[in-house]
Design a protein around this motif. Structure first.
Motif, PDB file in Angstrom:
ATOM      1  N   LEU A   1       0.833  -1.196   0.000  1.00  0.00           N
ATOM      2  CA  LEU A   1       0.000   0.000   0.000  1.00  0.00           C
ATOM      3  C   LEU A   1       0.873   1.254   0.000  1.00  0.00           C
ATOM      4  O   LEU A   1       0.588   2.238  -0.675  1.00  0.00           O
ATOM      5  N   TYR A   2       1.942   1.152   0.726  1.00  0.00           N
ATOM      6  CA  TYR A   2       2.854   2.277   0.860  1.00  0.00           C
ATOM      7  C   TYR A   2       3.435   2.645  -0.504  1.00  0.00           C
ATOM      8  O   TYR A   2       3.334   3.795  -0.967  1.00  0.00           O
ATOM      9  N   SER A   3       4.021   1.659  -1.155  1.00  0.00           N
ATOM     10  CA  SER A   3       4.658   1.981  -2.436  1.00  0.00           C
ATOM     11  C   SER A   3       3.602   2.375  -3.451  1.00  0.00           C
ATOM     12  O   SER A   3       3.825   3.252  -4.291  1.00  0.00           O
ATOM     13  N   GLY A   4       2.414   1.763  -3.360  1.00  0.00           N
ATOM     14  CA  GLY A   4       1.341   2.127  -4.270  1.00  0.00           C
ATOM     15  C   GLY A   4       0.933   3.579  -4.107  1.00  0.00           C
ATOM     16  O   GLY A   4       0.800   4.328  -5.090  1.00  0.00           O
ATOM     17  N   CYS A   5       0.793   4.005  -2.864  1.00  0.00           N
ATOM     18  CA  CYS A   5       0.400   5.385  -2.625  1.00  0.00           C
ATOM     19  C   CYS A   5       1.466   6.348  -3.108  1.00  0.00           C
ATOM     20  O   CYS A   5       1.163   7.405  -3.685  1.00  0.00           O
ATOM     21  N   ALA A   6       2.714   5.972  -2.853  1.00  0.00           N
ATOM     22  CA  ALA A   6       3.801   6.822  -3.317  1.00  0.00           C
ATOM     23  C   ALA A   6       3.749   6.954  -4.834  1.00  0.00           C
ATOM     24  O   ALA A   6       3.928   8.038  -5.390  1.00  0.00           O
ATOM     25  N   ALA A   7       3.470   5.854  -5.484  1.00  0.00           N
ATOM     26  CA  ALA A   7       3.410   5.883  -6.940  1.00  0.00           C
ATOM     27  C   ALA A   7       2.242   6.734  -7.408  1.00  0.00           C
ATOM     28  O   ALA A   7       2.329   7.437  -8.421  1.00  0.00           O
ATOM     29  N   ILE A   8       1.144   6.686  -6.652  1.00  0.00           N
ATOM     30  CA  ILE A   8      -0.011   7.495  -7.037  1.00  0.00           C
ATOM     31  C   ILE A   8       0.337   8.973  -6.975  1.00  0.00           C
ATOM     32  O   ILE A   8      -0.008   9.753  -7.863  1.00  0.00           O
ATOM     33  N   ILE A   9       1.100   9.333  -5.963  1.00  0.00           N
ATOM     34  CA  ILE A   9       1.501  10.743  -5.860  1.00  0.00           C
ATOM     35  C   ILE A   9       2.315  11.128  -7.094  1.00  0.00           C
ATOM     36  O   ILE A   9       2.070  12.151  -7.739  1.00  0.00           O
ATOM     37  N   THR A  10       3.253  10.260  -7.440  1.00  0.00           N
ATOM     38  CA  THR A  10       4.091  10.552  -8.605  1.00  0.00           C
ATOM     39  C   THR A  10       3.231  10.721  -9.849  1.00  0.00           C
ATOM     40  O   THR A  10       3.337  11.720 -10.581  1.00  0.00           O
ATOM     41  N   LEU A  11       2.395   9.742 -10.088  1.00  0.00           N
ATOM     42  CA  LEU A  11       1.621   9.761 -11.325  1.00  0.00           C
ATOM     43  C   LEU A  11       0.577  10.881 -11.318  1.00  0.00           C
ATOM     44  O   LEU A  11       0.276  11.468 -12.352  1.00  0.00           O
ATOM     45  N   PHE A  12       0.050  11.133 -10.138  1.00  0.00           N
ATOM     46  CA  PHE A  12      -0.908  12.235  -9.975  1.00  0.00           C
ATOM     47  C   PHE A  12      -0.288  13.519 -10.519  1.00  0.00           C
ATOM     48  O   PHE A  12      -0.876  14.226 -11.343  1.00  0.00           O
ATOM     49  N   ILE A  13       0.941  13.758 -10.065  1.00  0.00           N
ATOM     50  CA  ILE A  13       1.600  15.009 -10.436  1.00  0.00           C
ATOM     51  C   ILE A  13       1.872  15.035 -11.935  1.00  0.00           C
ATOM     52  O   ILE A  13       1.663  16.047 -12.607  1.00  0.00           O
ATOM     53  N   ILE A  14       2.288  13.913 -12.457  1.00  0.00           N
ATOM     54  CA  ILE A  14       2.593  13.865 -13.889  1.00  0.00           C
ATOM     55  C   ILE A  14       1.322  14.066 -14.715  1.00  0.00           C
ATOM     56  O   ILE A  14       1.261  14.913 -15.615  1.00  0.00           O
TER      57      ILE A  14
END
Lengths: 454, 741, 284
Positions: free
Chosen positions: A256-269
């Motif tokens: 969940l942790y890495s998934g959320c982090a990835a969501i932040i990244t992709l969100f911004i992109i």
């Protein structure tokens, strides 16, 4: 601050989202180019490895697993956030998820597809991979149901197919909008086909809701089980550092942790590339950031639990391994993992950074790096420093082929993801409308709502 | 595939059931591979034939076994080859041999890789500038004849390794026919000084050692489990010695400067300062306190304080050893290469042999050997002094023709000999060779030899375990390459050039051998049986056992000449002793091109495929060296660079480099791996025997700044078990061995 | 391929773990290695190369840890900081321990490694897909993976070298796991011969390649079920019980005066190889 402007006209929502299918910012093409490039490199490495044998990855006996398995877990982990956002939060009626769950779900699907590739890449005889599938055969040979790897294969397959279904079902109303907005051409045909004749009748909506909810309920235990099963690959074995009872929750938290982090990244992109500033708003980002922070702390806690239990257990071999991780050749990576996984997220606790896009972007990448390192630090040190001192191997360093394939997997994922976002509405139009509708009820009463085709 | 010679042979010996052993060499593989026609395995042209009409001893899928003799070293182990469909697959020990009793070391087993080696010489090669040009055997023989014409006997020399049996007889006859007495028997690694010391002391060069009868074995650098004289045989004695009688387990004490495989198996290993082995022996005699007369007089100054100071062995250890030697009798004291490799090597060996006399072991654990009834077949034993003599002669330009029989002096001569240059002074150089090794490359004519699995011969081992035994060597399969020849066949062809009349009865060496054996049928224990039966039995057994007369040892205790030098002062410029280590895998480097040998980890360091400089961790710490550092080892003669391996089993004053690697020719598995310590070996000689004093070279070590990963089997944990019970150990007071099966 | 067939097979495959009501019959192949006799000479390892068609990987691949020695000779020295290993080294031949409850067997996703009725841990090369989970879970790390396609690799079996290959043993291609088989080709041949003659394999009738070559006879091998076999007698005399993860003799105060032990026995994999401790003289 509000999650979303309540006065957006529904037509504008359609318009904005449909625009993302047409003309993204130039950065899109730059990303796409690098993704294709990275994927090409990965393909080249894999072809070479297929031809020459696994030895070119610079794995050895007994260090038989390496980055492939570590990255496999990483991608499986990534997939969890989509389910978290779309299914769990859906059931919890957290409606701020609505503008972002679509791409999160796409991320789930594509990271699972990437993870699946690693299972293949890792196999010594990939051309025989179907032996692991219980298919009818003349020799009456079954796979071995005792093996966690088999559970893995099944769990991933189920999870992948369910995720694809979930993604698709949730997209049907939007596909219909796309169909209706397209003039002609192959895309219209495609949307027509995929929209399954959606007309937005009451009956259709009712069935749609039930189906969507059912799949969501089905998906949650799957998501939890799939990473628990990946954890079993290690937890069920007898090796020091792996044979840990707390692994399943630890893995799920990490996922969940890495998934959320990835969501932040992709969100911004995505927000930038597809000009989604109206929908992917900073207040939503802030909510994700807070969620991520909470999960980071859970992960940190579970890490401490693991160390404490190793310490407490008097299992000399495990203790030895833990000390080795902290002080041996893997120490820089291990400490980098602790730093990225437990220290860096503290930034999220500071309010003014919670909406600072450059800081969040950098931080989210570091978190992902940390989580990738975590997987590597789970897999490799046990091989290098197991029960049998004679076979210890501290010099194992992945070859360029191994790095190339890992690198290529990021290209592959980005490629799939970017193409998806260009092909399909990556913001759920109908749900955003719902969200806007609910939030604008009081505005309506005041009669200040923007005039538009509702 | 049937070459002209074998066609002739087949014609001369029509196939029948009784002859099947012989025919296996030709006909057996013929059945397997082509039935008829003129291809060899090498050509890859063999046709598939039906096994419906296979020869009656070839059953597809069922192995047949034939006995022969291992030629990888000179211990003379008997082997049994497993043959399937005409191809030899694996070698086992022959259980009937008293030497190896069915066992075989790794080196012996690797002989199949010698046989199938892709780098074997396949055609006679004539030098044409820098290249070798393939020529026919007729032309090669004619060329030798031509080159020998008008050359006087004393201008012809031949160098070979240990040779025995009928090959030795035939070789002797050939040299006679040439009128030459210049047969140099050269072995780079041989216990020549020990032989000389034994001859002086016991009256025989190599007595029979009975490790199995001893309760304590004290060995001064004799690596009898790894490389010394007859390792497989001694290993079996060792097993019995360890089992002991009534649970009284044998105790092994090894004193040497660099740990050998035997040292690694010792109950007590003593790191002796290089060259002081004799002093330690005298010190132990002193500590025993049982010597009388001259001996007591000799050792009286060797009190343990002095001995400890000079040898580096702690006084308490000297006491303990003396105590156990006194308490448990009989014991056995062995002297090996570590003690003999010095200028005073013979003195060292004599002092150590004296210990045996003092302990009363002579006659108990040191027995007289049986004497070989056919002295002409007894082995000619190689010496390093022979190479020195040959080299001096070559340098003086004494020889016009030089024959080299499968030795490699260009590789194993110390660089200061300049052997390569001196060899060039001989007008015409003929090499009998398996590989194009360093020496064969210098030859004008290279004659390709059959492998030991294709060749006929008889061998008499130097060290006879029980009775006299003549070991039969016979082909285990068809000749792999059509144009190689047996050593005996070549010799026969050559000797026929000189004495055609005398040898005209023999078509080939096989015929010669058969008739030679059958002539002595009665003496060989075949009285009463007909020729064919006896011959077939002989081949079938692979060994002819004779009851040789067991002589007596004539013990001569003469200590008047015994004087050991005090240890040398440390030479500031060259502070370390170089120990060129003989390892059980590599020996003198003639088998380096066998990949199993290269990949078989050195038992002590577990290093593969490379050379190393062994160094004590203490010394390394002083010099700031860590494992994998490339260091330059410099002697007065030259320098080599190699990776360092930190090894606690070596005296801090010594460094060790293994012999056998560092080939710059020979084949794909040997060339370019490691360094050759002979390149830096000083030409210092044992003062009494003239043997090369291999341990006398002094060197210094300098770092080059490079570092590599040492390619070895052990992991980063090294020899540590990290507290896990993996290789466990008990001491004799904890264990009750009498309960064991 | 039915569920019944699945359950039947499963039951058959998995019941060979050491449990009292299902004893091995008529064979249980086992080994005893006397470390006091072992001199570390490597003859067994070379014999294994010859018998089992093991590829020589060469220096580069050895450096990368891709060596294929099914039997490796480990060499240990004392850890107590003494200047010299003055009680010698301790050598240990290590190969697949043919565990009765083998950790490798349960984890293989395709069931390529199994327990045979005569107590071997078998490896089915055809079935192996190369997930390498078995090696990951092996406490002894005695499984060797074919990192390359050795039969076609340069200088592994060049030119005539492949004539040496044992036709009774498969030459493994890339991507499969392999390990010591207790020379199963020899065992099967002996078992079939014996069966044809209506008896069981006699003691001494079959030897493993390592056992056969060992100059000191340190390795004994045979049928643990057969009371006449040397292995049986040794195990019995040393009071090492195949079915136990903790031997009774070691529970006594002061330990045991017997040398027999099994490596990492406490992990409950029930290895079929018993080692006899090396002995060192206390008087010197």
């Amino acid at each position: 601050m509000k999650d979303i402007r309540e006065d957006i006209a529904w037509a504008k929502i359609n318009q904005d989202v449909m625009k993302s299918l047409e003309n993204p910012r130039p950065l899109y093409w730059v990303i796409l180019f690098f993704a294709v490039l990275a994927f090409g490199i990965g393909i080249g490495c894999e072809v070479y490895q297929y031809q020459m044998g696994m030895g070119v990855a610079n794995l050895d006996n007994p260090h038989v697993w390496g980055l492939y398995i570590a990255t496999f877990i990483f991608w499986i982990g990534m997939s969890h956030s989509g389910t978290l956002l779309s299914a769990i939060l859906h059931l919890m009626h957290a409606d701020w998820r609505k503008p972002i769950y679509r791409f999160a779900e796409a991320m789930t699907t594509f990271s699972l597809m990437t993870a699946g590739l690693f299972v293949m890449v890792h196999l010594g005889r990939l051309w025989q991979f179907y032996y692991a599938v219980p298919y009818p055969n003349e020799r009456w040979v079954w796979p071995n149901f005792q093996s966690p790897l088999l559970w893995d294969a099944m769990a991933i397959f189920t999870y992948l197919s369910s995720s694809v279904l979930f993604l698709f079902v949730g997209m049907i109303p939007d596909l219909a909008i796309a169909r209706d907005n397209m003039q002609s051409g192959w895309r219209r045909k495609l949307y027509t086909l995929l929209a399954l004749g959606w007309e937005g009748t009451d009956r259709q909506w009712r069935n749609f809701r039930v189906t969507y909810l059912t799949i969501a309920c089905f998906l949650i235990p799957l998501a939890v089980s799939v990473h628990s099963i990946v954890a079993s690959d290690f937890g069920m074995s007898q090796q020091p550092g792996w044979h840990v009872t707390s692994f399943p929750p630890y893995f799920v938290a990490g996922a969940l942790y890495s998934g959320c982090a990835a969501i932040i990244t992709l969100f911004i992109i995505l927000r930038y590339v597809f000009k989604f500033e109206e929908y992917m708003t900073l207040p939503i980002l802030k909510k994700i950031v807070r969620l991520t922070f909470a999960i980071a702390m859970v992960w940190t806690y579970l890490n401490c639990v693991e160390f404490a239990s190793v310490w407490y257990s008097h299992d000399a071999v495990s203790k030895d391994l833990l000390i080795q991780k902290m002080t041996g050749p893997y120490a820089p990576f291990w400490w980098a993992m602790i730093f990225c996984g437990s220290i860096v997220p503290l930034i999220f606790a500071i309010k003014r950074f919670q909406t600072n896009i450059p800081v969040l972007f950098a931080t989210s990448l570091l978190l992902n790096l940390g989580m990738w390192l975590e997987r590597w630090m789970i897999v490799s040190p046990t091989f290098s420093h197991g029960y049998y001192p004679w076979t210890w191997d501290h010099d194992q360093w992945p070859s360029m082929i191994q790095w190339g394939i890992v690198f290529g997997s990021f290209g592959w994922f980005t490629l799939l993801f970017m193409v998806f976002c260009k092909m399909f509405p990556s913001v759920s139009m109908y749900e955003v409308k719902e969200m806007v509708y609910h939030r604008s009820l009081h505005l309506k009463q005041n009669g200040t709502v923007e005039q538009g085709v509702h | 595939m049937i070459d002209s010679d074998s066609v002739k042979n087949l014609a001369g010996h029509p196939f029948d059931r009784r002859d099947f052993l012989k025919v296996l060499g030709w006909g057996g593989a013929a059945a397997a591979l082509s039935g008829c026609g003129n291809t060899s395995i090498e050509d890859g042209k063999e046709t598939v034939v039906s096994y419906v009409e296979a020869k009656d001893y070839v059953i597809p899928g069922v192995a047949v076994y034939f006995n022969s003799t291992c030629a990888q070293c000179d211990a003379g182990c008997s082997i049994t080859g497993k043959i399937r469909e005409g191809r030899v697959l694996k070698l086992e020990g022959n259980p009937e041999s008293p030497i190896n009793k069915g066992r075989l070391c790794g080196l012996g087993q690797a002989a199949v890789q010698h046989h199938y080696n892709p780098d074997r010489v396949r055609e006679p090669l004539l030098r044409n500038g820098d290249k070798g040009e393939a020529i026919s055997w007729e032309k090669a023989y004619a060329l030798i004849n031509e080159k020998l014409a008008g050359v006087k006997g004393e201008e012809i020399a031949l160098v070979s390794g240990d040779v025995s049996g009928h090959q030795k007889v035939l070789l002797g006859n050939y040299m006679d026919s040439l009128g030459s007495k210049n047969h140099f028997v050269y072995e780079a690694v041989s216990p020549a000084v020990v032989r000389a010391a034994n001859l002086k002391f016991y009256g025989v060069e190599m007595p029979r050692y009975r490790i199995d009868k001893a309760k304590v074995v004290l060995s001064f650098g004799a690596d009898f489990l790894g490389t010394w004289v007859s390792p497989v045989h001694f290993a079996q004695q060792y097993a019995a010695f360890r089992k002991g009688v009534d649970g009284q387990r044998g105790v092994l004490i090894q004193a040497e400067s660099k740990m050998t495989l035997t040292g690694a198996n010792a109950d007590r290993w003593l790191a002796v300062r290089p060259g002081t082995e004799g002093i330690l022996a005298l010190g132990i005699i002193n500590a025993l306190g049982v010597a009388t007369g001259d001996v007591a007089e000799l050792v009286k100054d060797y009190d343990k304080v002095r001995v400890s100071r000079e040898t580096g062995v702690e006084p308490s250890n000297i006491d303990k050893i003396a105590a156990i030697l006194k308490l448990r009798s009989p014991s056995l004291v062995l002297v090996g290469s570590a003690a003999e490799g010095y200028q005073h090597g013979l003195q060292n060996a004599a002092a150590i042999n004296l210990l045996n006399q003092v302990l009363g072991n002579v006659g108990k654990t040191i027995e007289a050997p049986v004497s070989v009834p056919f002295p002409q077949m007894a082995p000619a034993k190689g010496k390093t002094a022979a190479l020195k003599d040959l080299n001096d002669d070559l340098a003086a330009g004494k020889y016009k023709v030089l024959f080299n029989v499968a030795t490699n002096p260009v590789f194993t001569a110390p660089a200061s000999y300049k052997f390569r240059d001196n060899m060039a002074k001989a007008g015409f150089k003929v090499a009998f060779a398996h590989y194009l090794d360093e020496t064969a490359l210098q030859a004008d004519l290279v004659l390709p030899l059959d492998s030991e699995m294709e060749d006929w011969g008889t061998h008499v081992p130097e060290y006879l375990a029980d009775t006299v035994q003549i070991n039969i060597q016979q082909p285990l399969m068809e000749r792999l390459h059509a144009n190689t020849r047996g050593f005996g066949d070549i010799l026969l062809a050559l000797v026929k050039q000189r004495r055609a009349e005398e040898y005209k009865a023999f078509d080939d060496y096989y015929g010669y051998l058969r008739s030679a054996v059958l002539q002595n049928k009665a003496a060989l224990g075949g009285a009463g049986s007909d020729d064919d039966t006896f011959w077939n039995d002989t081949l079938s057994n692979g060994i002819v056992k004779l009851s040789g007369a067991s002589g007596a040892l004539s013990l001569k205790v003469d200590v008047s000449g015994l004087k050991l030098p005090t240890p040398k002062e440390i030479d500031e410029q060259y502070p370390m002793n170089l120990i060129p280590a003989v390892t059980s895998n590599l020996r003198d480097g003639r088998h380096t091109n066998q990949p199993w040998i290269q990949e078989s980890p050195d038992p002590l360091t577990t290093i593969v495929w490379d050379s190393w400089v062994e160094m004590h961790p203490k010394m390394a710490l002083q010099l700031g060296i860590v494992e994998g550092d490339i260091v330059k080892v410099t002697s007065k003669t030259g320098s080599v660079s190699a990776q360092v391996y930190l090894f606690p089993g070596i005296h801090p004053d010594a460094v060790s480099i293994p012999i056998g690697r560092g080939h710059d020719a020979m084949g794909r598995y040997a060339k370019g791996y490691g360094v050759n310590p002979f390149e830096i070996m000083d030409a210092v000689f044992e003062s009494a025997t003239g043997e090369l004093a291999m341990h006398e070279t002094r060197v210094n070590i300098t770092k080059t700044g490079q570092r590599v990963i040492v390619v070895k089997d052990e992991g980063p944990a090294g020899g540590r078990q990290m507290g896990r019970k993996i290789a466990a150990r008990m001491s004799t007071d904890q264990v009750d061995l009498s309960k064991e099966v | 391929m039915s569920v019944t067939n699945l359950l039947d097979n499963w039951a058959a495959v998995r019941h060979f773990h050491p449990i009292d009501d299902k004893p091995h019959d008529p064979y249980k192949w086992a080994m005893a290695i006397d470390l006091d006799a072992c001199i570390g000479c490597n003859a067994c390892a070379v014999a294994c190369y010859a018998e089992n068609n093991l590829p020589v990987v060469g220096r580069e691949k050895f450096k990368h840890g891709q060596v294929m020695h099914w039997m490796r000779i480990e060499r240990y020295w004392d850890e107590d900081g003494r200047d010299y290993p003055d009680q010698g080294f301790q050598f240990l031949p290590m190969m697949c321990q043919q565990c009765e409850a083998a950790p490798c067997e349960t984890v293989c996703p395709v069931g390529a490694t199994n327990h045979t009725q005569d107590g071997l841990n078998s490896q089915i090369y055809n079935r192996c897909i190369g997930s390498r989970y078995c090696s990951a879970n092996c406490p002894f790390k005695v499984r060797y993976f074919n990192w390359y396609d050795y039969p076609t690799t340069e200088n592994v079996w060049p030119a005539e070298m492949n004539y040496q290959l044992n036709p009774d043993v498969t030459v493994r291609g890339k991507g499969v796991m392999e390990k010591c088989t207790f020379c199963v080709q020899r065992l099967r041949a002996a078992e079939v011969t014996a069966k044809g003659e209506g008896r069981i394999v006699r003691e001494g009738e079959v030897q493993t390649a390592c056992q056969q070559s060992c100059p000191t006879g340190a390795i004994s091998f045979g049928n643990l079920v057969d009371p006449e076999s040397r292995v049986h007698k040794q195990w019995q005399a040393q009071q090492v019980d195949l079915d136990k993860d903790m031997q009774e003799k070691n529970q006594k105060e002061g330990g045991s005066d017997l040398r027999g032990y099994r490596i990492l026995e406490e992990l409950r994999s029930y290895p079929s190889v018993m080692y006899l401790e090396r002995v060192r003289e206390s008087a010197v």
